[in-house]
Design a protein around this motif. Structure first.
Motif, PDB file in Angstrom:
ATOM      1  N   VAL A 143       0.833  -1.203   0.000  1.00 53.55           N
ATOM      2  CA  VAL A 143       0.000   0.000   0.000  1.00 53.55           C
ATOM      3  C   VAL A 143       0.871   1.257   0.000  1.00 53.55           C
ATOM      4  CG1 VAL A 143      -1.714   1.317   1.298  1.00 53.55           C
ATOM      5  CG2 VAL A 143      -1.912  -1.169   1.147  1.00 53.55           C
ATOM      6  N   VAL A 144       1.867   1.281   0.891  1.00 49.91           N
ATOM      7  CA  VAL A 144       2.737   2.457   0.997  1.00 49.91           C
ATOM      8  C   VAL A 144       3.514   2.684  -0.292  1.00 49.91           C
ATOM      9  CG1 VAL A 144       4.815   3.341   2.143  1.00 49.91           C
ATOM     10  CG2 VAL A 144       2.924   2.425   3.501  1.00 49.91           C
ATOM     11  N   GLU A 145       4.041   1.623  -0.889  1.00 47.18           N
ATOM     12  CA  GLU A 145       4.808   1.771  -2.127  1.00 47.18           C
ATOM     13  C   GLU A 145       3.928   2.273  -3.263  1.00 47.18           C
ATOM     14  OE1 GLU A 145       6.911  -1.860  -2.884  1.00 47.18           O
ATOM     15  OE2 GLU A 145       7.927  -1.797  -0.949  1.00 47.18           O
ATOM     16  N   SER A 146       2.678   1.819  -3.299  1.00 49.77           N
ATOM     17  CA  SER A 146       1.748   2.295  -4.325  1.00 49.77           C
ATOM     18  C   SER A 146       1.477   3.797  -4.163  1.00 49.77           C
ATOM     19  CB  SER A 146       0.440   1.511  -4.245  1.00 49.77           C
ATOM     20  OG  SER A 146      -0.520   2.026  -5.150  1.00 49.77           O
ATOM     21  N   LEU A 147       1.293   4.242  -2.928  1.00 47.82           N
ATOM     22  CA  LEU A 147       1.041   5.660  -2.667  1.00 47.82           C
ATOM     23  C   LEU A 147       2.272   6.513  -2.993  1.00 47.82           C
ATOM     24  CD1 LEU A 147      -0.897   5.322   0.717  1.00 47.82           C
ATOM     25  CD2 LEU A 147      -1.860   6.019  -1.491  1.00 47.82           C
ATOM     26  N   LEU A 148       3.456   6.015  -2.640  1.00 50.40           N
ATOM     27  CA  LEU A 148       4.675   6.762  -2.933  1.00 50.40           C
ATOM     28  C   LEU A 148       4.930   6.833  -4.440  1.00 50.40           C
ATOM     29  CD1 LEU A 148       6.964   5.410  -0.086  1.00 50.40           C
ATOM     30  CD2 LEU A 148       6.073   7.731  -0.303  1.00 50.40           C
ATOM     31  N   ASP A 149       4.657   5.742  -5.161  1.00 52.27           N
ATOM     32  CA  ASP A 149       4.794   5.769  -6.618  1.00 52.27           C
ATOM     33  C   ASP A 149       3.871   6.820  -7.225  1.00 52.27           C
ATOM     34  OD1 ASP A 149       6.723   3.851  -6.732  1.00 52.27           O
ATOM     35  OD2 ASP A 149       5.378   2.200  -7.248  1.00 52.27           O
ATOM     36  N   ARG A 150       2.640   6.897  -6.700  1.00 56.83           N
ATOM     37  CA  ARG A 150       1.692   7.884  -7.210  1.00 56.83           C
ATOM     38  C   ARG A 150       2.178   9.306  -6.933  1.00 56.83           C
ATOM     39  NH1 ARG A 150      -4.076   7.832  -4.677  1.00 56.83           N
ATOM     40  NH2 ARG A 150      -3.737   5.581  -4.937  1.00 56.83           N
ATOM     41  N   LEU A 151       2.759   9.521  -5.737  1.00 55.03           N
ATOM     42  CA  LEU A 151       3.287  10.847  -5.408  1.00 55.03           C
ATOM     43  C   LEU A 151       4.443  11.222  -6.329  1.00 55.03           C
ATOM     44  CD1 LEU A 151       3.221  10.705  -1.506  1.00 55.03           C
ATOM     45  CD2 LEU A 151       1.995  12.343  -2.936  1.00 55.03           C
ATOM     46  N   LEU A 152       5.315  10.266  -6.631  1.00 50.81           N
ATOM     47  CA  LEU A 152       6.418  10.524  -7.550  1.00 50.81           C
ATOM     48  C   LEU A 152       5.900  10.894  -8.941  1.00 50.81           C
ATOM     49  CD1 LEU A 152       8.770   7.620  -6.440  1.00 50.81           C
ATOM     50  CD2 LEU A 152       9.397  10.038  -6.414  1.00 50.81           C
ATOM     51  N   GLU A 153       4.910  10.158  -9.403  1.00 48.00           N
ATOM     52  CA  GLU A 153       4.353  10.404 -10.738  1.00 48.00           C
ATOM     53  C   GLU A 153       3.634  11.743 -10.809  1.00 48.00           C
ATOM     54  OE1 GLU A 153       1.864   7.069 -11.452  1.00 48.00           O
ATOM     55  OE2 GLU A 153       3.525   5.625 -11.537  1.00 48.00           O
ATOM     56  N   GLU A 154       2.794  12.033  -9.820  1.00 44.01           N
ATOM     57  CA  GLU A 154       2.028  13.269  -9.858  1.00 44.01           C
ATOM     58  C   GLU A 154       2.911  14.497  -9.629  1.00 44.01           C
ATOM     59  OE1 GLU A 154      -0.917  13.721 -10.865  1.00 44.01           O
ATOM     60  OE2 GLU A 154      -1.528  11.621 -10.994  1.00 44.01           O
ATOM     61  N   SER A 155       3.994  14.336  -8.866  1.00 43.34           N
ATOM     62  CA  SER A 155       4.911  15.456  -8.669  1.00 43.34           C
ATOM     63  C   SER A 155       5.612  15.834  -9.965  1.00 43.34           C
ATOM     64  CB  SER A 155       5.961  15.096  -7.611  1.00 43.34           C
ATOM     65  OG  SER A 155       5.366  14.908  -6.365  1.00 43.34           O
ATOM     66  N   LYS A 156       5.804  14.831 -10.821  1.00 39.73           N
ATOM     67  CA  LYS A 156       6.477  15.072 -12.090  1.00 39.73           C
ATOM     68  C   LYS A 156       5.503  15.545 -13.164  1.00 39.73           C
ATOM     69  CE  LYS A 156       8.153  11.419 -13.972  1.00 39.73           C
ATOM     70  NZ  LYS A 156       9.033  10.245 -14.249  1.00 39.73           N
ATOM     71  N   ALA A 157       4.241  15.209 -13.010  1.00 33.46           N
ATOM     72  CA  ALA A 157       3.244  15.568 -14.015  1.00 33.46           C
ATOM     73  C   ALA A 157       2.984  17.073 -14.018  1.00 33.46           C
ATOM     74  CB  ALA A 157       1.944  14.818 -13.745  1.00 33.46           C
ATOM     75  N   GLN A 158       2.560  17.577 -15.155  1.00 31.07           N
ATOM     76  CA  GLN A 158       2.309  19.014 -15.305  1.00 31.07           C
ATOM     77  C   GLN A 158       0.843  19.276 -15.646  1.00 31.07           C
ATOM     78  OE1 GLN A 158       4.657  21.339 -14.683  1.00 31.07           O
ATOM     79  NE2 GLN A 158       6.049  19.674 -14.146  1.00 31.07           N
ATOM     80  N   THR A 159      -0.055  18.507 -15.059  1.00 35.62           N
ATOM     81  CA  THR A 159      -1.472  18.690 -15.334  1.00 35.62           C
ATOM     82  C   THR A 159      -2.105  19.574 -14.265  1.00 35.62           C
ATOM     83  OG1 THR A 159      -2.206  16.793 -14.037  1.00 35.62           O
ATOM     84  CG2 THR A 159      -1.492  16.363 -16.305  1.00 35.62           C
ATOM     85  N   PRO A 160      -3.209  20.212 -14.575  1.00 36.75           N
ATOM     86  CA  PRO A 160      -3.879  21.060 -13.569  1.00 36.75           C
ATOM     87  C   PRO A 160      -4.321  20.279 -12.335  1.00 36.75           C
ATOM     88  CG  PRO A 160      -4.726  21.508 -15.779  1.00 36.75           C
ATOM     89  CD  PRO A 160      -3.878  20.282 -15.887  1.00 36.75           C
ATOM     90  N   GLU A 161      -4.573  18.980 -12.522  1.00 30.80           N
ATOM     91  CA  GLU A 161      -5.062  18.171 -11.400  1.00 30.80           C
ATOM     92  C   GLU A 161      -3.941  17.690 -10.472  1.00 30.80           C
ATOM     93  OE1 GLU A 161      -7.536  17.961 -15.000  1.00 30.80           O
ATOM     94  OE2 GLU A 161      -5.466  17.310 -14.599  1.00 30.80           O
TER      95      GLU A 161
END
Length: 303
Positions: A143-161
């Motif tokens: 669970v923790v690794e999935s959440l951290l992966d999502r944080l890494l991806e969204e931090s790099k993304a440049q979308t309004p969301e």
């Protein structure tokens, strides 16, 4: 559960050449200028954190592989794969090698970053930082690794969301950590008890944290704990990364920052309350650590 390595919004640490007292203390407070930052690193050779420091933000450290010693406040912890480390703001800490290489994910966030989500909630996310190290089981690790992966991806993304996703995911990580803490409440706190040197230094550091307002000296502590002063000085530096005087001063400075922020005492009263006998010395050490005078700090951060 793997994710690509890379640096995303890594925190900027103010670093100056060591040598003078001002240089040494200015390296201890590592400011986190952004509301949130996350970074993943994979090291294949031995690495010891060069600076012993504390942050003006909360720190979450997840060990993906390898093992390290983590000195936090006054205790040493052996951190292994799947361990989640939670460090409150303004808590002194340092990591050291056990294995040659390691992989970790490190994130910081500041006060106010989650206010829009937690405002009015009865649950305080700061409660998660009461236990420094949580040993997760396999299911919890996933669970923790999935959440951290999502944080890494969204931090790099440049979308309004993306900024909203980052906050929601961080909130979910903190909530899950709180749940894991409750499930592990019956498990004793994990430190490194097998080495007597760690235990002796932990006892001395705990005494300093509880008696910082009193007159403290290496001679006094060596007498109280029945340790040769030269030996105590050497092992204290080896385990914590701080000299005895550095550690005492930094504990006092952290408490001074709290009192200055509260705004109930003047600068002279704050200096006396945290154990500084000289107002001039207090001002000099405080400015070297924070980059501003005690008065400027109170004006900027006072309630």
């Amino acid at each position: 559960m793997g994710s690509s390595c890379g640096s995303i919004h890594s925190p900027t640490c103010r670093k100056e050449a060591a040598g003078t007292m001002s240089d040494i203390y200015s390296e201890r407070l590592n400011p986190v200028p952004q509301g949130f930052s996350i970074h993943k690193a994979h090291r294949t050779s031995p690495f010891n954190m060069p600076l012993n420091h504390y942050h003006d933000a909360y720190e979450i450290y997840y060990m993906c592989s390898g093992e390290r010693y983590y000195f936090i406040k006054d205790r040493t912890y052996r951190v292994q794969p799947g361990d989640l480390v939670l460090i409150d703001k303004h808590v002194l800490h340092k990591t050291q090698n056990i294995t040659n290489g390691h992989e970790r994910i490190l994130l910081h966030y500041r006060d106010g970053f989650l206010d829009s989500l937690f405002g009015g909630s009865a649950w305080d996310p700061r409660s998660v930082f009461g236990q420094p190290v949580i040993r997760l089981n396999i299911k919890q690790q996933a669970v923790v690794e999935s959440l951290l992966d999502r944080l890494l991806e969204e931090s790099k993304a440049q979308t309004p969301e993306s900024p909203i996703y980052v906050k929601i995911t961080l909130m979910e990580l903190l909530l899950f950590a709180g749940r894991c803490m409750r499930e592990l409440a019956s498990v004793p706190e994990r430190t490194e008890p097998d080495n007597p040197m760690f235990e002796r230094v932990a006892s001395v550091a705990a005494y300093i944290n509880g008696h910082y307002a009193e007159d403290l000296s290496l001679t006094l502590l060596s007498t109280l704990f029945h340790i040769n002063p030269h030996y105590l000085s050497r092992i204290f530096n080896k385990v914590t990364g701080f000299s005895f005087v550095e550690y005492v001063n930094l504990v006092r400075l952290k408490e001074a920052q709290k009192l200055l922020s509260a705004g109930e005492l003047n600068v002279t009263e704050v200096a006396e309350s945290v154990g500084f006998e000289s107002l001039t010395h207090f001002g000099r050490v405080f400015k070297a650590s924070t980059g501003m005078s005690p008065k400027q700090y109170r004006q900027r951060f006072g309630n």
